[in-house]
Design an enzyme around this catalytic site. Structure first.
Site, PDB file in Angstrom:
ATOM      1  CB  SER A  16      -0.889   0.004   1.254  1.00 57.75           C
ATOM      2  OG  SER A  16      -1.540   1.245   1.424  1.00 57.75           O
TER       3      SER A  16
ATOM      4  CE1 TYR B 219      -4.252  -2.039   5.005  1.00 55.99           C
ATOM      5  CE2 TYR B 219      -3.282   0.108   4.544  1.00 55.99           C
ATOM      6  CZ  TYR B 219      -3.861  -1.066   4.102  1.00 55.99           C
ATOM      7  OH  TYR B 219      -4.032  -1.272   2.756  1.00 55.99           O
TER       8      TYR B 219
END
Length: 257
Positions: free
Chosen positions: A141, A154
């Site tokens: 990401s 995350y």
């Protein structure tokens, strides 16, 4: 004599970018083995089963669990004799600040996003090494490169994938195995649509305004589509991607977050 179709594993392949990658791989002539926690759920798999027909197979897979990973990969090997491509898209996302951060949110992110990817790679690398060819792709990401408030679990799990990929690529290089990661910004997936619905419910804002906010998060002013990520994955999984390894490719539409 024609070469047999390559065998690809896609974790978390029932939705979002995993689904788009699975469909693209089938278009490219691969047989795709989709593993997901709902992989044995007839209702969850029915739409994709109908779309991909006999070019895909489905099975239950919990990447957090070593026994589940082992059973899934052994099932693929029993059916097809090899694994050529692995794409780790199984992942979770839940927000929490550092102060007071719940252990269960932290553990689930690390166990699923990072350790789960490692366990899958560990399981398939021996057969890739034996065959002298393999492609491993981790879904990271933009958050792997940039911190975000209330997203410590995350961001940490995705940043860990970059270090994992470097080690895997170095160990695999002499055996025809590449390892890369793809780091998207906001992608128009089911997960993002859930975030939009939640924000609308909490704030009463108009849907068009909430969507516009996400679109404005990158200079192109448009959300990345799952198929755009799948196109890159298809190249990295091909013979043409031989020299592309130990790299992270951002699909960020110019976004700096």
């Amino acid at each position: 004599m024609t070469n047999p179709a390559r065998i690809a594993i896609v974790t978390g392949g029932l939705s979002g970018m995993g689904r788009a990658i699975s469909k693209r791989f089938v278009q490219d002539g691969m047989h795709v083995c989709i593993g997901a926690r709902r992989g044995n759920d007839a209702d969850a798999t029915a739409p994709l089963r109908e779309e991909l027909a006999d070019k895909a197979s489905f099975a239950s897979l919990d990447v957090r669990n070593t026994a589940s990973v082992t059973a899934f990969v052994e099932g693929v090997l029993a059916a097809h004799g090899r694994v050529d491509v692995l794409v780790n898209t199984a992942g979770v996302y839940q927000e929490a600040p550092v102060i007071g951060h719940p252990d269960d949110i932290w553990d689930d992110h690390i166990d699923t996003n990072l350790t789960g990817s490692f366990k899958m790679i560990r399981a398939v690398m021996p057969v890739m090494k034996q065959n002298g060819w393999g492609r491993i792709i981790n879904l990271a990401s933009v958050a792997a490169h940039h911190g975000m408030p209330d997203n410590v679990a995350y961001c940490t799990s995705k940043a860990g994938l970059l270090g994992l990929g470097r080690c895997v690529s170095l160990e695999g290089a002499a055996h025809g195995i590449t390892c890369n990661s793809i780091s998207p910004t906001w992608v128009e997936t089911e997960m993002l649509k859930q975030f939009i619905d939640q924000e609308i419910a909490e704030t009463g804002a108009a849907r068009a305004d909430v969507v516009a906010k996400y679109e404005a998060s990158n200079p192109q002013g448009a959300l990345v589509q799952p198929e755009e990520v799948a196109n890159l994955a298809a190249f990295l999984a091909s013979d043409a991607g031989r020299a592309m390894t130990m790299e992270d490719f951002q699909v960020n539409a110019g976004s700096l977050w």
